[in-house]
Enzyme design. Structure first.
Site, short mmCIF file in Angstrom:
data_model
loop_
_atom_site.label_atom_id
_atom_site.label_comp_id
_atom_site.label_asym_id
_atom_site.label_seq_id
_atom_site.Cartn_x
_atom_site.Cartn_y
_atom_site.Cartn_z
N ASN A 175 0.82 -1.21 0.00
CA ASN A 175 0.00 0.00 0.00
C ASN A 175 0.86 1.26 0.00
O ASN A 175 0.57 2.23 -0.72
CB ASN A 175 -0.93 0.01 1.22
N ASP A 184 -5.82 -2.54 -3.36
CA ASP A 184 -7.15 -3.09 -3.60
C ASP A 184 -7.11 -4.13 -4.72
O ASP A 184 -7.78 -5.17 -4.66
CB ASP A 184 -8.13 -1.97 -3.98
N GLU A 210 -6.22 -7.35 5.15
CA GLU A 210 -5.57 -8.25 4.19
C GLU A 210 -5.78 -9.70 4.58
O GLU A 210 -5.08 -10.59 4.11
CB GLU A 210 -4.06 -7.95 4.11
#
Length: 294
Positions: A175, A184, A210
């Protein structure tokens, strides 16, 4: 408002012709002797003297029969009953029905008056609300609330099976380095891999940022280990196309037998997952053997 008898007949005719509700009258044997024009959508002709129960799907016939019998027995307060009606094209159209007693001037019961109201739209909205409540919008998997409910059912029913947990390795780093949009995409890629590799009976949920959980009904620990090891190994062997990049994605996994209680099952799976991460990630760990009291 007060109406004369002729005014009441005119009002009934107006309502019957303009409403989508089906208004019908039966005799004491349940044969439909009169119905509003809306019944035509079911392809029913009153001239053939159909019974009310002929319009009801077999699965709901007992519930509707009970409501009709109560009205014909003189019970004044009816209740709404939901059921699928069978039309001539054999499609199920959902209705709700309420029946009331018909009495003559001497108070004797001579039939029942019923209202059938289409609830297809209401059921669609209810299904959409259920999906929104129990579905993760990003991956389209079931969410944590649905996972807890399903696992609780399996524990209460004492169903044999296993719980597997997966966590995408270094997800926060992904991320931070590539952005949340890429993160995503990684989640969707892994969700699709789980759908592809797991069996149709396995229940897959996204339970955290996650983290994913899989319920494997009627599966022994050794079988679950083989299934989940293939997931971890396959993910590691593939360089996934995510956004504009091709990157190596790995996941850590764990397996615990569904037993004792919901909390115990989750705790054992989480401890095994922590162990997989502590031992270097990109691996599957089984729960530690449970101690048996002497």
């Amino acid at each position: 408002m007060e109406f004369t008898f002729r005014e009441s007949c005119t009002l009934y005719g107006l309502l019957a012709e303009t409403t989508s509700d089906i208004i019908l009258k039966t005799d004491l044997s349940g044969v439909i002797v009169h119905a509003s024009p809306a019944i035509e959508r079911l392809g029913v002709r009153i001239a053939s003297s159909p019974r009310l129960l002929d319009l009801v799907s077999e699965s709901a016939r007992a519930a509707v029969a009970s409501e009709l019998e109560a009205a014909l027995a003189g019970q004044e307060a009816g209740r709404w009953v939901e059921f699928p009606a069978v039309s001539t094209d054999e499609r199920d159209t959902w209705f709700e029905l309420q029946a009331r007693t018909l009495r003559d001037e001497q108070g004797a019961v001579y039939g029942a008056l019923a209202v059938m109201r289409s609830i297809d739209e209401k059921r669609v909205l209810k299904d959409q609300l259920f999906a929104a409540t129990y579905t993760d919008p990003l991956t389209r998997l079931t969410n944590r609330a649905a996972f807890i409910s399903m696992l609780e059912h399996m524990v209460d029913a004492e169903m044999d099976g296993c719980l597997a947990m997966f966590s995408i390795d270094f997800f926060r780093t992904i991320n931070m380095k590539y952005g949340q949009h890429t993160g995503d995409d990684v989640l969707r890629v892994f969700a699709d891999l789980l759908r592809e590799m797991l069996r149709s009976d396995d229940l897959i949920s996204r339970i955290g940022s996650e983290r994913f959980a899989v319920l494997l009904p009627r599966t022994s620990p050794s079988q679950a280990q083989a299934i989940c090891s293939r997931v971890v190994a396959t993910l590691a062997d593939l360089r996934q196309t995510v956004g504009e990049s091709r990157m190596a994605i790995t996941a850590s996994g764990s397996v615990a037998q569904i037993a004792e209680s919901l909390d115990s099952t989750i705790e054992r799976a989480e401890l095994a997952l922590f162990s997989a991460k502590a031992k270097g990630r990109n691996r599957l760990e089984m729960e530690k053997p449970r101690r048996v009291a002497a």
